[in-house]
Design an enzyme around this catalytic site. Sequence first.
Site, PDB file in Angstrom:
ATOM      1  N   LYS A  12      18.067  17.381 -33.315  1.00  0.00           N
ATOM      2  CA  LYS A  12      17.315  18.204 -32.368  1.00  0.00           C
ATOM      3  C   LYS A  12      15.806  18.110 -32.625  1.00  0.00           C
ATOM      4  CE  LYS A  12      20.696  20.109 -29.933  1.00  0.00           C
ATOM      5  NZ  LYS A  12      21.192  21.476 -30.056  1.00  0.00           N
TER       6      LYS A  12
ATOM      7  N   ARG B 271      28.715  20.264 -34.932  1.00  0.00           N
ATOM      8  CA  ARG B 271      28.751  19.337 -33.795  1.00  0.00           C
ATOM      9  C   ARG B 271      27.696  18.265 -34.052  1.00  0.00           C
ATOM     10  NH1 ARG B 271      26.296  18.612 -28.685  1.00  0.00           N
ATOM     11  NH2 ARG B 271      27.752  17.850 -27.084  1.00  0.00           N
TER      12      ARG B 271
END
Length: 297
Positions: free
Chosen positions: A236, A277
């Site tokens: 991210k 995840r």
Amino acid sequence: MKHSNYRLQCRDRELDLTGQAKIMGILNSTPDSFFDGGSLSTGSRTTDIDRAVEKALKMVEEGADIIDIGGESTKPGAPKVDAEEELHRTLPVIRELRRQSDILISIDTYKAVVAEQALLAGAQIINDISGFSFDPNIATVCSRYRAAAVLMHTAGRPGNMKWSHQTQTADTDILDRVKNGLLDCTQNAEQHGICNIILDPGFGFGKSVSENYTLLRHLHDLHVLGRPLLVGLSRKSFLGKALQKHPDQDIPCPEKRLTATIAANAIALTNGANILRVHDIAEATETLAVAASANFS
């Protein structure tokens, strides 16, 4: 921190989270994912499906417990994809993966029609970034097929989010906002008879850099909601921000955020994450092994 009382029924399968945390592998069947978009596209429909399934099976071999298949990018500013195109991208992959493997399959969608067709094709989990708020009918689908649900906290739709949101000053009430948002999602799901629920705080979705790190630091506080926690930290942009050496330099690109992802996942595990995840299964598996040896997973 260990949380060892979660067993979820995913249609015909049980997801046992009473011991070590689990790994969800990301399989993007899209041309514009922020990290691996287009990596499976060859221009040949049959070849693309084969490559996607091959990638999924490699993830299983490397230690993935769930494969999360998505046909629409949810990166900030991403354009909407209609249900027909999303089904075109995901259903053949789900069907072929189910034919070759009994791995748990999650469909990453907020559309009821896509979720239903994916479940009929063999998926067992609905992973909805909107927490069942973008398409209210998806809760009915989830209940009808007795699927498990991943409900995520988000602030706005992906198409309305901008990368600049990741650098805004943090609000002091981020934990309360996420808790209250996830509580609302949970109560809505329960009203539809859904009890197999996983919660995702939504790292990177409409949250500033500081807010993301506050959530990571206080992740364990979300267990007050009484549900297992999934974290999606993989590569991210807020991790890239920590790697930025000077404010006037570009944030390191997703390809350069693997080490930061490993560090963030390790912190998440110590703070009570039940599912990671990730894009990089082998590295996550090793992170999980070390955390488990230290009794943090």
